[in-house]
Design a protein around this motif. Structure first.
Motif, short mmCIF file in Angstrom:
data_model
loop_
_atom_site.label_atom_id
_atom_site.label_comp_id
_atom_site.label_asym_id
_atom_site.label_seq_id
_atom_site.Cartn_x
_atom_site.Cartn_y
_atom_site.Cartn_z
N LEU A 153 0.97 -1.08 -0.07
CA LEU A 153 0.11 0.06 0.06
C LEU A 153 0.88 1.22 0.06
O LEU A 153 0.38 2.19 -0.42
CB LEU A 153 -0.87 0.10 1.14
N PHE A 192 0.42 4.88 -2.49
CA PHE A 192 0.06 6.20 -1.98
C PHE A 192 1.21 7.41 -2.42
O PHE A 192 2.53 6.93 -2.44
CB PHE A 192 0.33 6.17 -0.29
N THR A 226 -2.77 11.50 -2.01
CA THR A 226 -3.50 10.42 -1.23
C THR A 226 -4.42 11.41 -0.09
O THR A 226 -3.55 12.42 0.29
CB THR A 226 -2.51 9.55 -0.60
N PRO A 227 -5.47 11.04 0.13
CA PRO A 227 -6.18 11.98 1.19
C PRO A 227 -5.49 11.91 2.55
O PRO A 227 -5.15 10.86 2.82
CB PRO A 227 -7.50 11.39 1.15
N LEU A 278 -6.51 11.68 5.56
CA LEU A 278 -7.19 10.50 6.31
C LEU A 278 -6.65 9.12 6.03
O LEU A 278 -6.10 8.59 6.89
CB LEU A 278 -8.55 10.70 6.33
N HIS A 279 -6.27 8.99 4.58
CA HIS A 279 -5.99 7.68 4.37
C HIS A 279 -4.43 7.57 4.56
O HIS A 279 -3.92 6.20 5.15
CB HIS A 279 -6.01 7.54 2.71
N ALA A 280 -3.65 8.51 4.38
CA ALA A 280 -2.33 8.46 4.70
C ALA A 280 -2.15 8.34 6.33
O ALA A 280 -1.12 7.38 6.63
CB ALA A 280 -1.65 9.82 4.18
N TYR A 281 -2.84 8.83 6.93
CA TYR A 281 -2.81 8.74 8.54
C TYR A 281 -3.20 7.33 8.99
O TYR A 281 -2.62 6.85 9.84
CB TYR A 281 -3.69 9.85 9.18
N GLU A 282 -4.09 6.80 8.23
CA GLU A 282 -4.55 5.19 8.67
C GLU A 282 -3.32 4.31 8.11
O GLU A 282 -3.34 3.37 8.95
CB GLU A 282 -5.94 5.10 7.93
N LEU A 283 -2.87 4.60 7.12
CA LEU A 283 -1.79 3.74 6.85
C LEU A 283 -0.84 3.86 7.87
O LEU A 283 0.03 2.84 8.10
CB LEU A 283 -1.19 3.98 5.36
#
Length: 79
Positions: free
Chosen positions: A41, A45, A49-50, A52-57
């Motif tokens: 993943l 990225f 990449t939004p 929030l998605h980067a933070y979740e990763l």
């Protein structure tokens, strides 16, 4: 967040090297699967990449890296 993700990625890759091929234990096999999925993943990225998605990763990388580190800390000394 980008720097932290990069550092976590490096730490996880180093820990994976320590356990390369050690998949007899179901816990380690599960961690391998999670780690390789997360590392894949990271490759898709980018700047678009939004956040929030980067933070979740980043959080998922941190959790998996911590699990590997805990396993490494408590492994048998003769390994």
């Amino acid at each position: 967040m980008d720097v932290t993700t990069l550092k976590l990625r490096g730490h996880l890759q180093l820990l994976l090297c320590e356990y390369d091929g050690d998949t007899a234990d179901p816990r380690i096999l599960g961690l391998h699967r999670d780690a390789y999925r997360l590392l894949a993943l990271c490759d898709v990225f980018d700047e678009a990449t939004p956040p929030l998605h980067a933070y979740e990763l980043m959080r998922a990388l941190a959790e998996t890296t911590r699990s590997f580190a805990d396993l490494h800390e408590h492994r048998e000394p003769d390994r």
